[in-house]
Motif scaffolding. Structure first.
Motif, PDB file in Angstrom:
ATOM      1  N   LYS A  54     -38.780   6.909  48.347  1.00  0.00           N
ATOM      2  CA  LYS A  54     -39.638   7.227  47.197  1.00  0.00           C
ATOM      3  C   LYS A  54     -40.751   6.200  47.102  1.00  0.00           C
ATOM      4  O   LYS A  54     -40.533   4.998  47.313  1.00  0.00           O
ATOM      5  CB  LYS A  54     -38.802   7.236  45.915  1.00  0.00           C
TER       6      LYS A  54
ATOM      7  N   GLU B 249     -44.112   9.326  40.762  1.00  0.00           N
ATOM      8  CA  GLU B 249     -43.197   8.988  41.844  1.00  0.00           C
ATOM      9  C   GLU B 249     -43.202  10.165  42.815  1.00  0.00           C
ATOM     10  O   GLU B 249     -43.277  11.323  42.379  1.00  0.00           O
ATOM     11  CB  GLU B 249     -41.787   8.743  41.294  1.00  0.00           C
TER      12      GLU B 249
ATOM     13  N   HIS C 117     -40.185  12.776  37.507  1.00  0.00           N
ATOM     14  CA  HIS C 117     -40.550  11.364  37.402  1.00  0.00           C
ATOM     15  C   HIS C 117     -42.060  11.179  37.567  1.00  0.00           C
ATOM     16  O   HIS C 117     -42.512  10.226  38.186  1.00  0.00           O
ATOM     17  CB  HIS C 117     -39.781  10.527  38.438  1.00  0.00           C
ATOM     18  N   THR C 118     -42.770  12.141  37.043  1.00  0.00           N
ATOM     19  CA  THR C 118     -44.230  12.055  37.042  1.00  0.00           C
ATOM     20  C   THR C 118     -44.714  12.293  35.619  1.00  0.00           C
ATOM     21  O   THR C 118     -44.340  13.291  34.990  1.00  0.00           O
ATOM     22  CB  THR C 118     -44.840  13.087  38.008  1.00  0.00           C
TER      23      THR C 118
ATOM     24  N   GLU D  54     -42.596   1.137  47.443  1.00  0.00           N
ATOM     25  CA  GLU D  54     -41.959   2.217  48.215  1.00  0.00           C
ATOM     26  C   GLU D  54     -40.677   1.686  48.843  1.00  0.00           C
ATOM     27  O   GLU D  54     -40.697   0.647  49.511  1.00  0.00           O
ATOM     28  CB  GLU D  54     -42.888   2.744  49.306  1.00  0.00           C
TER      29      GLU D  54
ATOM     30  N   GLY E 271     -44.348   5.070  44.624  1.00  0.00           N
ATOM     31  CA  GLY E 271     -44.802   5.228  43.236  1.00  0.00           C
ATOM     32  C   GLY E 271     -46.195   4.673  43.006  1.00  0.00           C
ATOM     33  O   GLY E 271     -46.588   3.662  43.589  1.00  0.00           O
TER      34      GLY E 271
END
Lengths: 265, 193
Positions: B154, B189, B32-33, B143, B156
């Motif tokens: 998580k 993320e 997720h990056t 977050e 972001g």
């Protein structure tokens, strides 16, 4: 954009090649080696710019390798042997980061073949018309250029293409001189010819080590072209002026497998 | 009773002597990056690409963001420009030189807070063996724990920046009608550790 690519890959080296051939008329044979060495550095500069010192990447090392190969070629009597040794060292230096990781790329092994050919290219033969080695070198460099571009490394393809244009310029001037009966001596001396092959080996090292999609069989097959000079004097021709053309045709046939394998593998 | 007194005393002492633990550690969630880039192609359009292999660590101090830090590693060979032939060329020594320099790294050196949720992250980027300082305009997005796993938190970020490829020695960019300024777009993320 396209103009810039053409100028530095083809036109400038071609013109420089003419100067290299003309320098064969200088009273000292070593002057041509100096002109050829400087021409190689100008070609590199045109394509890659002035590299940093100390060099950061392999392509920067090529410039200093060419400089060293050209410089040692000037050493009397042992110039060619020294050029071969320095070319071999340059190849290892260029590939240092891959070799230090324990990898021995097969393309690296293939470079032994043209290095050996450099020695033979520097040996004068009675039938040498100045085309026996330079014509196959021209075709060899073109094949290397195609293999490099096909392998994803266009910059190395440009450098090798420029070497082909440089050799081509010298050949054109020599052939033109023969046709016009202006000269009857070779346009490239044995030492200058050996310098071009040694430089070509160093150039090809970038492809052998760092082309992302190198065709290994092609880079081996490419060196078949350098067998042509061993039988080129015996190629039957109806007129001596046709010999360079015949050598070119035979060289192209010898290079075809390498090019085809590169393009279709 | 004695044990209870001792425990209370120890807790009170630790509250006084221990520093505030405001900085949290995160690992980039690699799936997720997105590290994307765009580079002008001869004035026709912007050629775009993405790196598929990104990993990294973040230390995020929400109380004093200037004390945060970021360290990211990108696998150069994972570049994807939606064309295999072009990807091969981008991986070659003309550009990323992925076989010789397999990693592109970024390590923050200082952070300037510019708003409640924004900051400029300055750092050393190392690419093709050359290290240069770059700046990334960064926004902290959100977050919270994963809806299906309250124990996994998580956070972001979104970041953008401009990099002149020639300062990294990529002189071929202009020769091939590219850039030379490369716009970078990062969406990341990260999982709290």
């Amino acid at each position: 954009m396209l103009n810039t690519l053409l100028i530095y890959t083809a036109i400038l080296p071609l013109v420089l090649g003419v100067f290299v051939a003309i320098s064969a008329r200088a009273p000292q044979p070593l002057i041509q080696v100096v002109v050829a060495g400087v021409a190689l550095l100008i070609v590199y500069y045109g394509l890659e710019g002035l590299p940093p010192f100390p060099p950061v990447a392999s392509k920067h090392k090529l410039f200093y390798g060419l400089l060293a190969i050209g410089a040692v070629s000037l050493i009397p009597r042992v110039g060619v042997a020294a050029a071969i040794a320095v070319a071999a060292a340059t190849v290892i230096w260029i590939g240092q980061r891959r070799l230090s990781g324990g990898a021995i790329p097969p393309g690296f092994v293939a470079l032994v073949l043209p290095l050996a050919a450099t020695w033979f290219a520097a040996r004068p033969t009675a039938t040498d018309t100045g085309f026996i080695w330079p014509v196959p070198i021209l075709v060899w460099a073109i094949a290397g250029s195609i293999i490099s571009v096909d392998g994803g490394y266009i910059g190395s393809g440009q450098v090798l293409g420029a070497l082909a244009a440089l050799t081509g310029g010298a050949l054109l001037a020599t052939y033109g001189g023969l046709l016009a009966k202006l000269a009857n001596r070779p346009g490239l001396s044995e030492t200058a010819t050996a310098l071009f092959i040694a430089a070509g080996v160093a150039m090809l090292a970038g492809t052998a080590f760092f082309a992302p999609k190198l065709s290994v069989p092609a880079i081996f097959l490419q060196h078949l072209v350098l067998v042509v000079p061993f039988f080129a004097p015996r190629i039957p021709v109806t007129h001596p002026l046709l010999r360079p053309v015949a050598i070119g045709v035979v060289s192209a046939i010898a290079a075809a497998p390498a090019v085809l394998v590169a393009l279709f593998s | 009773m004695t044990i209870l007194k001792s425990t209370i005393a120890a807790l009170a002492l630790s509250a006084v002597t221990m520093p505030a633990m405001a900085a949290d550690e995160y690992k980039l969630h690699e799936n997720h990056t997105w590290v994307q880039f765009a580079v002008n192609h001869a004035g026709w359009a912007n050629a775009r690409g993405i790196f598929r292999g990104v990993s990294g660590d973040i230390v995020f101090d929400k109380d004093d963001v200037t004390k945060s830090s970021v360290k990211v590693t990108i696998a150069a060979e994972t570049v994807d420009t939606n064309d295999q032939g072009r990807d091969d060329h981008v991986r070659s020594p003309d550009f990323l030189n992925a076989l010789e320099f397999p990693e592109i790294t970024f390590e923050s050196t200082r952070i300037e807070q510019t708003g409640d949720k924004t900051a400029v992250i300055y750092g050393d980027m190392t690419m093709v063996g050359v290290t240069r300082e770059i700046a990334l305009d960064t926004t902290w997005n959100a977050e919270f724990p994963l809806p299906w796993d309250a124990n996994t938190v998580k956070t972001g970020f979104t970041a953008t920046g401009s990099i002149d490829g020639t300062i990294f020695g990529m002189n071929k960019l202009t020769e091939f009608g590219l850039g030379p300024v490369v716009e970078v777009f990062i969406d990341a993320e990260a999982i709290k550790q």
